[in-house]
Design a protein around this motif. Structure first.
Motif, short mmCIF file in Angstrom:
data_model
loop_
_atom_site.label_atom_id
_atom_site.label_comp_id
_atom_site.label_asym_id
_atom_site.label_seq_id
_atom_site.Cartn_x
_atom_site.Cartn_y
_atom_site.Cartn_z
N GLY A 89 84.26 14.62 36.48
CA GLY A 89 85.02 13.66 35.69
C GLY A 89 86.51 13.81 35.85
N GLU A 90 86.94 14.57 36.86
CA GLU A 90 88.36 14.86 37.03
C GLU A 90 88.99 14.00 38.12
N TRP A 91 90.29 14.02 38.12
CA TRP A 91 91.12 13.33 39.11
C TRP A 91 90.86 13.92 40.49
N LEU A 92 90.63 13.05 41.50
CA LEU A 92 90.34 13.56 42.83
C LEU A 92 91.59 13.86 43.64
N GLY A 93 92.71 13.27 43.28
CA GLY A 93 93.97 13.62 43.91
C GLY A 93 94.27 12.87 45.20
N PRO A 94 95.44 13.14 45.78
CA PRO A 94 95.91 12.36 46.94
C PRO A 94 95.04 12.49 48.18
N SER A 95 94.21 13.51 48.28
CA SER A 95 93.34 13.60 49.46
C SER A 95 92.33 12.46 49.49
#
Length: 291
Positions: free
Chosen positions: A175-181
């Motif tokens: 449920g977390e942010w996956l980020g710029p990758s």
């Protein structure tokens, strides 16, 4: 609101201020809302009315945006079944929307609409799911067919992929942010397939959306800036951010818009969550190949 006097006034005011106008045309919700395989004729009729109105009233626009997403009711069904993480249930639902012959005919009809838009002097931009990129690895369009969204094979001037962190965080096990990758991953593959026509759309800033978002959202401009930098690093030159209204609510637009003007920066690696998200989409595409 084709023919609406207030909309005409807005378009004229924008032209006077030299603001580029992109018209985002949708249908009534009972007709599916977005252009899809099953309503291309209805959508074409709306495009015909729009082009005639622009010409008759002397209105100008640069682009007509085609938002290719599953019909509103079908989208709600998909959200429900995807929340179960049951691949069998998901593929069963998707298969009920697969019809290769009808899909090919819809693709041809939509292509004709796009060519007419371009002949009228407007660009045609497609905005769609990033999973369209995942559908390209096996030389078929069965995932597009299952979602009722004819994208490949249509002569778009731009193809914008909604790499919305909010949507992916809703689906991620953590449920977390996956980020710029995540942005890097899709931008790289989209560029390989669609070249300079690739646009990356990022979201959500705040809690806008036709479906109330349940996942994480952009709350700070610097988080958006990292995703913009990742897209720029893969050679994407057009980046769209959704939504402006929440930029106004979250401190004003200046900092958010400044975040879109940054130095390209490639994330060092793809995180395990990003690899999982991409592999799940690929697995779904493979599952649709299996009788």
């Amino acid at each position: 609101r084709i023919g609406d006097a207030a909309l005409a006034a807005l378009l004229r005011a924008a032209e006077l201020e030299r603001v580029e106008i992109r018209l985002w045309l949708v249908l009534d919700r009972s007709e599916g809302y977005w252009p899809i395989e099953t309503n291309v004729a209805t959508y074409d009729a709306a495009v015909t009315r729009l082009l005639a109105w622009l010409a008759t009233d002397g209105l100008t626009a640069s682009t007509l945006v085609f938002d290719l997403e599953p019909a509103l009711g079908y989208s709600e069904e998909l959200r429900g079944v995807f929340s179960t993480a049951d691949l069998t249930a998901i593929t069963t639902l998707l298969r009920t929307h697969m019809d290769a012959t009808a899909f090919a005919a819809a693709t041809s009809a939509l292509s004709a609409t796009v060519l007419r838009v371009q002949a009228a002097g407007l660009r045609a931009e497609c905005v769609t799911y990033p999973q369209v990129v995942d559908d390209g690895g096996d030389d078929d369009v069965d995932l597009e067919d299952a979602l009722d969204i004819p994208v490949s094979g249509v002569p778009w001037d731009e193809v914008s992929f909604m790499v919305y962190q909010t949507g992916f965080s809703e689906a991620a096990p953590s449920g977390e942010w996956l980020g710029p990758s995540l942005v890097r991953s899709y931008a790289e593959d989209a560029r390989a397939r669609f070249g300079d026509r690739t646009t990356i759309a990022l979201g959500l800033v705040g809690r806008a959306g036709i479906f109330p978002p349940t996942g994480a959202v952009y709350e700070l401009p610097e988080v958006l800036e990292a995703d913009v930098a990742a897209a720029l690093a893969e050679g994407v030159t057009r980046i769209e951010v959704y939504s402006l209204d929440w930029m106004l609510l979250l401190g004003g637009p200046e900092a958010w818009l400044d975040a879109t003007i940054t130095t390209p920066a490639r994330p060092a690696f793809f995180t395990s969550d990003v690899r999982l998200a991409r592999s799940l989409a690929a697995a779904l595409d493979t599952a649709l190949n299996t009788p």
